[in-house]
Motif scaffolding. Structure first.
Motif, PDB file in Angstrom:
ATOM      1  N   LEU A  31     -31.372 -25.201  -8.284  1.00  0.00           N
ATOM      2  CA  LEU A  31     -31.271 -26.443  -7.999  1.00  0.00           C
ATOM      3  C   LEU A  31     -30.475 -26.234  -6.336  1.00  0.00           C
ATOM      4  O   LEU A  31     -29.311 -25.482  -6.548  1.00  0.00           O
ATOM      5  CB  LEU A  31     -30.561 -27.189  -8.921  1.00  0.00           C
ATOM      6  CG  LEU A  31     -31.309 -27.506 -10.235  1.00  0.00           C
ATOM      7  CD1 LEU A  31     -30.864 -28.271 -11.192  1.00  0.00           C
ATOM      8  CD2 LEU A  31     -32.789 -28.142  -9.896  1.00  0.00           C
ATOM      9  N   THR A  32     -30.748 -27.044  -5.607  1.00  0.00           N
ATOM     10  CA  THR A  32     -29.975 -27.020  -4.155  1.00  0.00           C
ATOM     11  C   THR A  32     -29.467 -28.373  -3.773  1.00  0.00           C
ATOM     12  O   THR A  32     -30.184 -29.315  -3.768  1.00  0.00           O
ATOM     13  CB  THR A  32     -30.889 -26.363  -2.974  1.00  0.00           C
ATOM     14  OG1 THR A  32     -31.315 -24.922  -3.499  1.00  0.00           O
ATOM     15  CG2 THR A  32     -30.155 -26.020  -1.937  1.00  0.00           C
ATOM     16  N   ALA A  33     -28.447 -28.216  -3.200  1.00  0.00           N
ATOM     17  CA  ALA A  33     -27.646 -29.578  -2.666  1.00  0.00           C
ATOM     18  C   ALA A  33     -26.972 -29.016  -1.360  1.00  0.00           C
ATOM     19  O   ALA A  33     -26.652 -27.959  -1.209  1.00  0.00           O
ATOM     20  CB  ALA A  33     -26.503 -30.174  -3.387  1.00  0.00           C
ATOM     21  N   ALA A  40     -19.003 -34.294  -2.365  1.00  0.00           N
ATOM     22  CA  ALA A  40     -20.284 -35.111  -2.126  1.00  0.00           C
ATOM     23  C   ALA A  40     -21.485 -34.160  -2.745  1.00  0.00           C
ATOM     24  O   ALA A  40     -22.395 -34.395  -3.428  1.00  0.00           O
ATOM     25  CB  ALA A  40     -20.562 -35.937  -1.199  1.00  0.00           C
ATOM     26  N   THR A  41     -21.461 -32.985  -2.052  1.00  0.00           N
ATOM     27  CA  THR A  41     -22.476 -31.800  -2.466  1.00  0.00           C
ATOM     28  C   THR A  41     -22.657 -31.700  -3.686  1.00  0.00           C
ATOM     29  O   THR A  41     -23.376 -31.561  -4.441  1.00  0.00           O
ATOM     30  CB  THR A  41     -22.198 -30.730  -1.501  1.00  0.00           C
ATOM     31  OG1 THR A  41     -22.265 -30.836  -0.203  1.00  0.00           O
ATOM     32  CG2 THR A  41     -23.115 -29.474  -1.780  1.00  0.00           C
ATOM     33  N   LEU A  42     -21.106 -31.364  -4.394  1.00  0.00           N
ATOM     34  CA  LEU A  42     -21.018 -31.047  -5.801  1.00  0.00           C
ATOM     35  C   LEU A  42     -21.627 -31.906  -6.755  1.00  0.00           C
ATOM     36  O   LEU A  42     -22.321 -32.208  -7.864  1.00  0.00           O
ATOM     37  CB  LEU A  42     -19.689 -30.767  -6.205  1.00  0.00           C
ATOM     38  CG  LEU A  42     -19.407 -30.503  -7.872  1.00  0.00           C
ATOM     39  CD1 LEU A  42     -20.246 -29.319  -8.107  1.00  0.00           C
ATOM     40  CD2 LEU A  42     -17.814 -30.033  -7.915  1.00  0.00           C
ATOM     41  N   ALA A  43     -21.383 -33.444  -6.301  1.00  0.00           N
ATOM     42  CA  ALA A  43     -21.905 -34.651  -6.909  1.00  0.00           C
ATOM     43  C   ALA A  43     -23.383 -34.571  -6.925  1.00  0.00           C
ATOM     44  O   ALA A  43     -24.227 -34.852  -7.970  1.00  0.00           O
ATOM     45  CB  ALA A  43     -21.212 -35.952  -6.638  1.00  0.00           C
ATOM     46  N   ASP A  44     -24.141 -34.330  -5.779  1.00  0.00           N
ATOM     47  CA  ASP A  44     -25.370 -34.228  -5.688  1.00  0.00           C
ATOM     48  C   ASP A  44     -26.071 -33.277  -6.621  1.00  0.00           C
ATOM     49  O   ASP A  44     -27.104 -33.581  -7.410  1.00  0.00           O
ATOM     50  CB  ASP A  44     -25.900 -34.138  -4.336  1.00  0.00           C
ATOM     51  CG  ASP A  44     -27.341 -34.299  -3.874  1.00  0.00           C
ATOM     52  OD1 ASP A  44     -28.103 -35.107  -4.807  1.00  0.00           O
ATOM     53  OD2 ASP A  44     -27.972 -33.658  -3.062  1.00  0.00           O
ATOM     54  N   LEU A  45     -25.487 -32.115  -6.679  1.00  0.00           N
ATOM     55  CA  LEU A  45     -25.934 -30.983  -7.400  1.00  0.00           C
ATOM     56  C   LEU A  45     -25.823 -31.301  -8.929  1.00  0.00           C
ATOM     57  O   LEU A  45     -26.719 -31.056  -9.700  1.00  0.00           O
ATOM     58  CB  LEU A  45     -25.100 -29.782  -7.071  1.00  0.00           C
ATOM     59  CG  LEU A  45     -25.689 -28.285  -7.728  1.00  0.00           C
ATOM     60  CD1 LEU A  45     -27.095 -28.110  -7.249  1.00  0.00           C
ATOM     61  CD2 LEU A  45     -24.811 -27.156  -7.356  1.00  0.00           C
ATOM     62  N   THR A  46     -24.726 -32.016  -9.211  1.00  0.00           N
ATOM     63  CA  THR A  46     -24.484 -32.500 -10.714  1.00  0.00           C
ATOM     64  C   THR A  46     -25.692 -33.269 -11.225  1.00  0.00           C
ATOM     65  O   THR A  46     -26.199 -33.264 -12.305  1.00  0.00           O
ATOM     66  CB  THR A  46     -23.194 -32.963 -10.863  1.00  0.00           C
ATOM     67  OG1 THR A  46     -22.245 -32.101 -10.461  1.00  0.00           O
ATOM     68  CG2 THR A  46     -22.994 -33.532 -12.266  1.00  0.00           C
ATOM     69  N   ARG A  47     -26.118 -34.463 -10.174  1.00  0.00           N
ATOM     70  CA  ARG A  47     -27.010 -35.259 -10.184  1.00  0.00           C
ATOM     71  C   ARG A  47     -28.382 -34.669 -10.679  1.00  0.00           C
ATOM     72  O   ARG A  47     -29.052 -34.916 -11.759  1.00  0.00           O
ATOM     73  CB  ARG A  47     -27.151 -36.338  -9.187  1.00  0.00           C
ATOM     74  CG  ARG A  47     -28.157 -37.336  -9.656  1.00  0.00           C
ATOM     75  CD  ARG A  47     -28.175 -38.339  -8.358  1.00  0.00           C
ATOM     76  NE  ARG A  47     -28.446 -37.571  -7.093  1.00  0.00           N
ATOM     77  CZ  ARG A  47     -29.819 -37.138  -6.593  1.00  0.00           C
ATOM     78  NH1 ARG A  47     -30.657 -37.257  -7.424  1.00  0.00           N
ATOM     79  NH2 ARG A  47     -29.811 -36.493  -5.628  1.00  0.00           N
ATOM     80  N   ARG A  48     -28.727 -33.735  -9.685  1.00  0.00           N
ATOM     81  CA  ARG A  48     -30.045 -32.917  -9.965  1.00  0.00           C
ATOM     82  C   ARG A  48     -30.082 -32.179 -11.411  1.00  0.00           C
ATOM     83  O   ARG A  48     -31.222 -32.024 -11.773  1.00  0.00           O
ATOM     84  CB  ARG A  48     -30.153 -32.027  -8.575  1.00  0.00           C
ATOM     85  CG  ARG A  48     -30.267 -32.720  -7.127  1.00  0.00           C
ATOM     86  CD  ARG A  48     -30.391 -31.534  -6.313  1.00  0.00           C
ATOM     87  NE  ARG A  48     -30.398 -32.448  -4.869  1.00  0.00           N
ATOM     88  CZ  ARG A  48     -31.305 -33.190  -4.269  1.00  0.00           C
ATOM     89  NH1 ARG A  48     -32.468 -33.329  -4.916  1.00  0.00           N
ATOM     90  NH2 ARG A  48     -31.040 -33.640  -3.224  1.00  0.00           N
ATOM     91  N   ASN A  49     -28.806 -31.598 -11.408  1.00  0.00           N
ATOM     92  CA  ASN A  49     -28.892 -30.651 -12.632  1.00  0.00           C
ATOM     93  C   ASN A  49     -29.121 -31.616 -14.045  1.00  0.00           C
ATOM     94  O   ASN A  49     -29.620 -31.357 -15.115  1.00  0.00           O
ATOM     95  CB  ASN A  49     -27.487 -30.130 -12.876  1.00  0.00           C
ATOM     96  CG  ASN A  49     -27.374 -29.484 -14.102  1.00  0.00           C
ATOM     97  OD1 ASN A  49     -28.161 -28.356 -14.632  1.00  0.00           O
ATOM     98  ND2 ASN A  49     -26.373 -29.769 -15.083  1.00  0.00           N
ATOM     99  N   ALA A  50     -28.416 -32.759 -14.016  1.00  0.00           N
ATOM    100  CA  ALA A  50     -28.905 -33.729 -14.916  1.00  0.00           C
ATOM    101  C   ALA A  50     -30.270 -34.316 -15.111  1.00  0.00           C
ATOM    102  O   ALA A  50     -30.833 -34.295 -16.179  1.00  0.00           O
ATOM    103  CB  ALA A  50     -27.728 -35.015 -15.103  1.00  0.00           C
ATOM    104  N   THR A  51     -30.832 -34.431 -14.072  1.00  0.00           N
ATOM    105  CA  THR A  51     -32.295 -34.826 -14.084  1.00  0.00           C
ATOM    106  C   THR A  51     -33.215 -33.870 -14.702  1.00  0.00           C
ATOM    107  O   THR A  51     -33.927 -33.931 -15.520  1.00  0.00           O
ATOM    108  CB  THR A  51     -32.667 -35.348 -12.435  1.00  0.00           C
ATOM    109  OG1 THR A  51     -31.766 -36.290 -12.223  1.00  0.00           O
ATOM    110  CG2 THR A  51     -34.068 -35.706 -12.443  1.00  0.00           C
ATOM    111  N   THR A  52     -32.782 -32.503 -14.192  1.00  0.00           N
ATOM    112  CA  THR A  52     -33.806 -31.466 -14.452  1.00  0.00           C
ATOM    113  C   THR A  52     -33.538 -31.062 -16.116  1.00  0.00           C
ATOM    114  O   THR A  52     -34.737 -30.886 -16.624  1.00  0.00           O
ATOM    115  CB  THR A  52     -33.244 -30.222 -13.690  1.00  0.00           C
ATOM    116  OG1 THR A  52     -33.359 -30.134 -12.375  1.00  0.00           O
ATOM    117  CG2 THR A  52     -33.854 -29.066 -14.097  1.00  0.00           C
TER     118      THR A  52
END
Length: 221
Positions: A31-33, A40-52
């Motif tokens: 996953l990349t952000a 904000a980058t870390l929050a975006d990566l956290t969101r992508r991780n939860a979705t995955t």
């Protein structure tokens, strides 16, 4: 035990080569952000991780293992100017999923590859360490060793009398255990569900090798 004319020894190698269907397939998910603000980058990566994770877990028992690997947040510095300034932050998170249902694997791989800023590596096909195929290959190697020893003894006009030792030599596989498929996607405008990827499991090649030493009755030379 030292061989003598009254108790000659015979040493042989037994081999087995077995082909079988794989039992598991492993895929790597990256996953990349990217953003100008670190949090904000870390929050975006956290969101992508939860979705995955939520997506992978919907496949239930088809997923035998799901593991989180390395997490990195790397600043990108400007190349020009008098001082070093952070231009952007790049975040990467690596996951590994292992599945036993290859129909589900094709569907999941397609859906993961359709996510934004998501890279898929794999699949790598393999057998479980406890697979009966390993036992079958070892037994075939032992049977091959006994058969060879009997044939040599028969050629000398005699028979085997006892087994002295049996050694498992564990040869290296001559073929790779898996074939990798690599995909990278950054998302698309089309929101239609993507067609499921049709995957053909790669047959596994198992090898076993033993060395056996026997005594035999003295041949009439």
């Amino acid at each position: 035990m030292t061989p003598t004319p009254d108790a000659p020894h015979i040493t042989v190698r037994g081999e087995a080569h077995l082909e079988t269907e794989p039992e598991l397939a492993r895929i790597g998910i990256t996953l990349t952000a990217r953003g100008t603000d670190r949090r904000a980058t870390l929050a975006d990566l956290t969101r992508r991780n939860a979705t995955t994770l939520d997506l992978v877990k919907t496949y239930g028992d088809a997923v035998e293992h799901l593991e989180t690997g390395a997490l990195t947040i790397t600043p990108e510095l400007t190349r020009h100017g008098r001082g070093e300034r952070v231009r952007a932050h790049h975040g990467h998170l690596h996951l590994t999923a292992e599945l036993n249902d290859f129909t589900a694997l094709g569907e999941l791989t397609t859906r993961l590859a359709d996510l934004d800023l998501t890279r898929i590596d794999g699949p790598w096909w393999t057998l479980r360490p406890t697979s009966p195929a390993h036992k079958q290959a070892r037994q075939q190697a032992v049977h091959d060793a006994v058969q060879r020893a009997r044939e040599y003894a028969e050629a000398l006009g005699t028979t085997l009398t006892a087994l002295l030792d049996l050694t498992d030599t564990e040869p290296e596989p001559a073929h790779p255990l898996g074939r990798a498929m690599r995909t990278m996607t950054y998302g698309a405008e089309n929101t239609d569900e993507p067609a499921t990827l049709d995957l053909e499991p790669q047959r596994q090649h198992l090898y076993a090798q033993v060395t056996a030493r026997f005594t035999m009755a003295p041949p009439n030379m």
